[in-house]
Scaffold this motif. Structure first.
Motif, short mmCIF file in Angstrom:
data_model
loop_
_atom_site.label_atom_id
_atom_site.label_comp_id
_atom_site.label_asym_id
_atom_site.label_seq_id
_atom_site.Cartn_x
_atom_site.Cartn_y
_atom_site.Cartn_z
N ILE A 1 51.31 31.49 38.27
CA ILE A 1 50.61 32.64 38.80
C ILE A 1 48.97 32.34 38.50
CG2 ILE A 1 50.09 35.17 38.70
CD1 ILE A 1 52.93 34.08 39.82
N ILE B 1 58.99 38.90 43.33
CA ILE B 1 58.32 39.53 42.14
C ILE B 1 57.13 39.97 42.81
CG2 ILE B 1 57.48 39.12 39.73
CD1 ILE B 1 58.98 36.48 39.82
N SER C 1 52.88 39.88 41.46
CA SER C 1 52.94 38.88 40.51
C SER C 1 51.95 38.83 39.16
CB SER C 1 52.87 37.63 41.32
OG SER C 1 53.83 37.42 41.97
N SER D 1 55.56 36.82 45.06
CA SER D 1 56.29 35.72 44.56
C SER D 1 57.76 35.71 45.26
CB SER D 1 56.29 35.07 43.15
OG SER D 1 54.99 35.15 42.61
N GLU E 1 47.72 35.86 41.62
CA GLU E 1 48.05 37.31 40.87
C GLU E 1 47.82 38.39 42.06
OE1 GLU E 1 45.30 37.78 37.68
OE2 GLU E 1 46.37 39.78 36.93
N ASP F 1 54.48 36.21 34.46
CA ASP F 1 55.42 35.57 35.19
C ASP F 1 55.47 34.06 35.28
OD1 ASP F 1 55.02 38.22 37.55
OD2 ASP F 1 56.11 38.22 35.60
#
Lengths: 116, 114
Positions: free
Chosen positions: A114, A77, A80, A19, A15, A84
């Protein structure tokens, strides 16, 4: 013959980190690319797209990069978030097919997890 | 609220039986599509329809049939000729220019064989 390939079936990311999901294609006629996100037992939802006349498109935390010479695109991303976590599908379309550019060819998907 | 409705969510088929999956959209889209998803595979196009009373085979049309009598409806029949029908079926609709309006999907129907 898989014209759109997602070679990583799964990806785990901490997290807050970035990504990166990858997609390769073989059909040089593809000129529009989309990313869809899918939760279990639901239909895919549109995330972001890019035309072949661009090399980057950004929408909030999501950025798609297109490298036409390499026939490669990627979805970034950042940061993240736990929400997600889903399966991400890359899709491609070619203008000039018998009904315009709507017919989509999908990759096999990458399951993103994640880690909190 | 506009969208695509697929029913039923789960469906069971006996050997030799035809079953019909429903797909309705209120997005006023001209084009509609049926995809099939199998584990570890992407979505594969079964049939698509660009306009009412017209439809075309996709990549895996064998064992399936469709009709498009109304703009908002595109039912898919899985016939007994489809030897491996167990899959997740997704219906989608679209309207021409992908850059303005990407395809929208329903929540799918999971078909299993008894």
């Amino acid at each position: 013959d898989q014209q759109v390939k997602q070679n990583s079936p799964s990806l785990s990311v901490q997290e807050g980190r970035i990504s990166i999901l990858n997609c390769d294609y073989t059909n040089s006629m593809f000129d529009y690319f989309l990313w869809y996100k899918k939760y279990p037992a639901e239909g895919p939802t549109f995330l972001i797209s890019i035309s072949s006349i661009k090399d980057k498109n950004e929408d909030g935390r999501f950025t798609v990069f297109l490298n036409k010479s390499a026939k490669h695109l990627s979805l970034h991303i950042v940061p993240s978030q736990p929400g997600d976590s889903a399966v991400y599908f890359c899709a491609a379309s070619a203008a000039g097919w018998n009904f315009g550019n709507e017919k989509l060819t999908f990759g096999t998907g990458t399951r993103l997890t994640i880690i909190p | 609220d506009g969208g695509i409705t697929q029913s039923p969510k789960y469906l069971f088929r006996k050997e030799g039986q035809n079953v019909t999956l429903s797909c309705e959209q209120n997005l006023n889209h001209d084009a509609m599509y049926w995809y099939r998803q199998d584990p570890g595979q992407g979505l594969r196009l079964i049939y698509y329809s660009q306009i009412v009373n017209d439809f075309q085979k996709g990549d895996i049309a064998e064992g399936y049939s469709v009709s498009r009598e109304k703009k908002e409806s595109f039912p898919l029949t899985v016939t007994s000729a489809q030897k491996n029908p167990t899959a997740f079926y997704l219906c989608a609709s679209g309207q021409g220019d992908l850059s303005n309006q990407p395809q929208h999907f329903g929540d799918g129907t999971r078909l299993s064989i008894l």
